[in-house]
Design an enzyme around this catalytic site. Sequence first.
Site, PDB file in Angstrom:
ATOM      1  N   ASP A  89       0.824  -1.213   0.000  1.00 43.50           N
ATOM      2  CA  ASP A  89       0.000   0.000   0.000  1.00 43.50           C
ATOM      3  C   ASP A  89       0.854   1.257   0.000  1.00 43.50           C
ATOM      4  O   ASP A  89       1.826   1.362   0.762  1.00 43.50           O
ATOM      5  CB  ASP A  89      -0.864   0.046   1.277  1.00 43.50           C
ATOM      6  CG  ASP A  89      -2.237  -0.540   1.074  1.00 43.50           C
ATOM      7  OD1 ASP A  89      -2.689  -0.664  -0.083  1.00 43.50           O
ATOM      8  OD2 ASP A  89      -2.868  -0.892   2.094  1.00 43.50           O
ATOM      9  N   LYS A 118      -0.536  -0.283  -4.294  1.00 49.89           N
ATOM     10  CA  LYS A 118      -1.990  -0.055  -4.250  1.00 49.89           C
ATOM     11  C   LYS A 118      -2.266   1.351  -3.725  1.00 49.89           C
ATOM     12  O   LYS A 118      -1.592   1.790  -2.788  1.00 49.89           O
ATOM     13  CB  LYS A 118      -2.672  -1.098  -3.355  1.00 49.89           C
ATOM     14  CG  LYS A 118      -4.174  -0.863  -3.176  1.00 49.89           C
ATOM     15  CD  LYS A 118      -4.888  -2.063  -2.601  1.00 49.89           C
ATOM     16  CE  LYS A 118      -4.820  -2.222  -1.111  1.00 49.89           C
ATOM     17  NZ  LYS A 118      -5.375  -1.087  -0.338  1.00 49.89           N
ATOM     18  N   GLU A 185     -13.807  -2.729  -1.586  1.00 47.93           N
ATOM     19  CA  GLU A 185     -14.038  -2.964  -0.157  1.00 47.93           C
ATOM     20  C   GLU A 185     -15.437  -2.526   0.261  1.00 47.93           C
ATOM     21  O   GLU A 185     -15.838  -1.382   0.016  1.00 47.93           O
ATOM     22  CB  GLU A 185     -12.971  -2.206   0.665  1.00 47.93           C
ATOM     23  CG  GLU A 185     -13.162  -2.372   2.163  1.00 47.93           C
ATOM     24  CD  GLU A 185     -11.947  -1.951   2.988  1.00 47.93           C
ATOM     25  OE1 GLU A 185     -10.897  -1.573   2.421  1.00 47.93           O
ATOM     26  OE2 GLU A 185     -12.064  -2.021   4.230  1.00 47.93           O
TER      27      GLU A 185
HETATM   28  O1  KIV Z   1      -4.686  -2.185   4.239  1.00 49.90           O
HETATM   29  C1  KIV Z   1      -5.287  -3.233   3.958  1.00 49.90           C
HETATM   30  O2  KIV Z   1      -5.139  -4.281   4.586  1.00 49.90           O
HETATM   31  C2  KIV Z   1      -6.210  -3.204   2.846  1.00 49.90           C
HETATM   32  C3  KIV Z   1      -7.226  -4.295   2.776  1.00 49.90           C
HETATM   33  C4  KIV Z   1      -8.318  -4.015   3.728  1.00 49.90           C
HETATM   34  C5  KIV Z   1      -7.723  -4.508   1.407  1.00 49.90           C
HETATM   35  O3  KIV Z   1      -6.200  -2.304   2.054  1.00 49.90           O
END
Ligand code: KIV
Length: 267
Positions: A89, A118, A185
Amino acid sequence: MNHSTVKPLSVHSLADMKQRGEKISCLTAYDASFSALIDHIGVDIMLVGDSLGMTIQGHGTTLPVTITDMVYHTRCVSHARQRAYVIADLPFMSYSTPVIAAKNAAKLMQLGGAQMVKLEGTRPDIVSFLVEQGVPVCGHLGLLPQHINQLGRYAVQGKNRIDAEKMIADALRLEQSGAALLVLECVPASLGKEISLQLGIPVIGIGAGVDCDGQVLVLQDMLNIGTGKRPRFSKDFMQHAVSIEAAISAYHEAVKQSLFPTLDHSF
Ligand code: KIV
């Protein structure tokens, strides 16, 4: 699994799985020991989510997580990985402009070993800029945890037709901008199905119904070792398992066979 013969998954492997209708399993991972176990079991994607702000760091939201935190945990996960595809992320405010996003994506890939990054929301300008630089991108629509201070609470998104149509249009824009994957989500199962059918790229759901191309859960939630309340869309896979390995295997198999999520875990 015999690791000497393991073929690492690529972004193309994930696209092929969608094409042939094979469900994609994904779990969050934040450290080397769980990374090795999840990889060994055969889960397809490990997401180093900024959910680590809650699960690892004990914060109430994902907002305090920094790019330095993300690089550290991504490196821990990617060191132990053999087959699974690793996505990391971009944390809160680390992609406010295309150039800032590229600088931080480079850290996740060069220092952390991520294969894809992401980012939350509809930012086609950033997605296309990253893709031009050779960065595979995963979008994230529906409930956006980094927007919690605007949303006010963690709630199901896209419930009325106007919001649903906007989300479908946003998903198509992300795909057209070059996103190779989409996390969806907390949306009604019918909308999860509609978006998965309309997009050519794989859609990985979390609280988005069984008809998405794959599923992701937060590891601590599905092992029932989270610090907060487990969300309704998650399931305690430890309940009938003799070990952590058995619980993760049960989740992986349930996703592959479309047995998870059930209606009890959908909206
Ligand atoms: O940060 C995370 O774990 C996520 C998931 C909830 C998809 O983005």
